[in-house]
Write an enzyme that holds these catalytic residues in place. Structure first.
Site, PDB file in Angstrom:
ATOM      1  CE1 TYR A  66     -58.145  13.549  16.911  1.00  0.00           C
ATOM      2  CE2 TYR A  66     -56.784  15.149  14.968  1.00  0.00           C
ATOM      3  CZ  TYR A  66     -57.232  14.096  15.101  1.00  0.00           C
ATOM      4  OH  TYR A  66     -57.259  12.188  14.984  1.00  0.00           O
ATOM      5  CG  LEU A 214     -42.542   7.365  14.909  1.00  0.00           C
ATOM      6  CD1 LEU A 214     -42.060   9.485  15.555  1.00  0.00           C
ATOM      7  CD2 LEU A 214     -41.294   6.644  14.489  1.00  0.00           C
ATOM      8  N   GLY A 215     -45.476   4.369  17.151  1.00  0.00           N
ATOM      9  CA  GLY A 215     -46.487   3.096  17.927  1.00  0.00           C
ATOM     10  C   GLY A 215     -46.551   4.732  19.213  1.00  0.00           C
TER      11      GLY A 215
END
Length: 351
Positions: A66, A214-215
């Site tokens: 990241y 949460l998709g």
């Protein structure tokens, strides 16, 4: 730093059988640095992380990929003021870039160097949970986990995890050293792991860490109610956020939103509560960069659902109605359905 007495109480859950306890809800930290738009100002990011800790969220998830690297450095600075024994820090290795191309590595030399580099960036003496971010198709999983086992014995990491690993890879890894957690996508619209991966984890006593519960923000209304920033990579990398797929998937969101009204919560809280109700061995790690969104996510812990209500929520998002795959073609090649690890007997150790 004192806990705020007025914040909601977040219970703990056990991951695996080796002794790791984490908050029942974690915080995915990737969004502070990459993928979902411009990086967040460090002061703001640290404020969110500290608010999470004060609210009882003590399980923080990052990766050396990241940024790359900048997210771990941010976490290192953010955790400086927090009691180390009350924080559970998870990071990952394996994804690297060579000549502009993504490469996945799991060889012993790389595993060790990646761990030591992460410890330096995080300014920590040990990593609580260390995942292989993606599976190296060139190196047997026994070699990778064998080196991780040495790092456990040396006290540099406490627990071993895998991410996006197939059932065969998980079983082979667990035979070398107990795997504490498998991090994998699990949400109302990503449920294909339920047939094989989840039962295997429960057979072996491995905890399940749900990323993108949460998709990728879809069920909290992102990309449905708001226009994404130009720097947001979701439309590029996730077909469900592309073109007409968004319009088709809005129908699923609206069904969840209708049920949320019935339960007196937000659509995002209902979707997150559904994941939380899948078992005491499941810990979702939704990401957010804003304190109000974090508070909303924590509120999902208070949403109680009966078995019948859980079925009703799941039925609102039938698999055959989901428009688009969860990853684009290139990224899909690195997921659990596509990767295999070679047999140990075929491996020649690099000199």
């Amino acid at each position: 730093m004192d806990r705020c007495s007025q914040t909601p109480s977040v219970p703990t859950r056990k991951l695996g059988r080796q002794g790791l306890k984490v908050s029942a809800l974690g915080l995915g930290c990737m969004g502070f640095s990459t993928w979902y738009g411009k990086p967040v100002e460090e002061k703001e990011a640290i404020a969110v992380i500290h608010h999470a800790f004060n609210s009882g969220v003590t399980f923080f998830d990052t990766s050396d990929a990241y940024g790359p690297h900048s997210n771990e450095k941010l976490l290192g600075r953010a955790l400086k003021g927090l009691p180390r024994d009350e924080v559970q820090l998870a990071t990952k290795f394996a994804i690297t870039t060579v000549d502009g191309k993504i490469e996945v590595r799991g060889d012993a030399e790389y595993v060790r160097k990646a761990c030591e580099d992460s410890l330096e960036r995080l300014q920590l003496d040990y990593i609580d949970l260390y995942y292989q971010h993606r599976v190296d198709t060139k190196v047997p999983i026994e070699v990778t986990v064998g080196e991780l086992k040495k790092l456990v014995e040396e006290g540099k990491i406490k627990y071993i995890g895998l991410s996006e690993a197939s059932a065969d890879t998980i079983r082979r890894a667990h035979a070398v050293h107990p795997i504490t957690a498998v991090q994998i996508e699990w949400s109302l619209w990503s449920r294909d792991i339920e047939e094989e991966i989840i039962p295997l984890c429960r057979e072996l006593g491995i905890g399940i860490v749900s990323y993108s519960p949460l998709g990728r923000g879809f069920f909290s209304g992102k990309a449905v109610l708001e226009k994404l920033e130009e720097t947001d990579l979701r439309p590029q990398r996730y077909p469900r956020f592309q073109g007409e797929n968004v319009e088709k998937n809005k129908v699923l969101y609206e069904r969840v939103a209708a049920l949320a009204k019935k339960h007196k919560c937000t659509p995002g809280q209902l979707a997150l509560a559904w994941v939380l109700h899948q078992g005491e061995d499941v810990v979702p790690i939704p990401g957010t960069t804003k304190i109000p969104n974090l508070n909303e996510n924590i509120g999902a812990i208070s949403v109680e659902l009966t078995p019948e209500e859980l079925k009703e929520v799941a039925a609102a998002v039938p698999e055959h109605e989901i428009a688009g795959d969860r990853y684009n073609e290139a990224l899909a090649k690195q997921t659990w359905k596509s990767v295999t690890t070679p047999p140990l007997s075929s491996y020649v150790t690099p000199e």
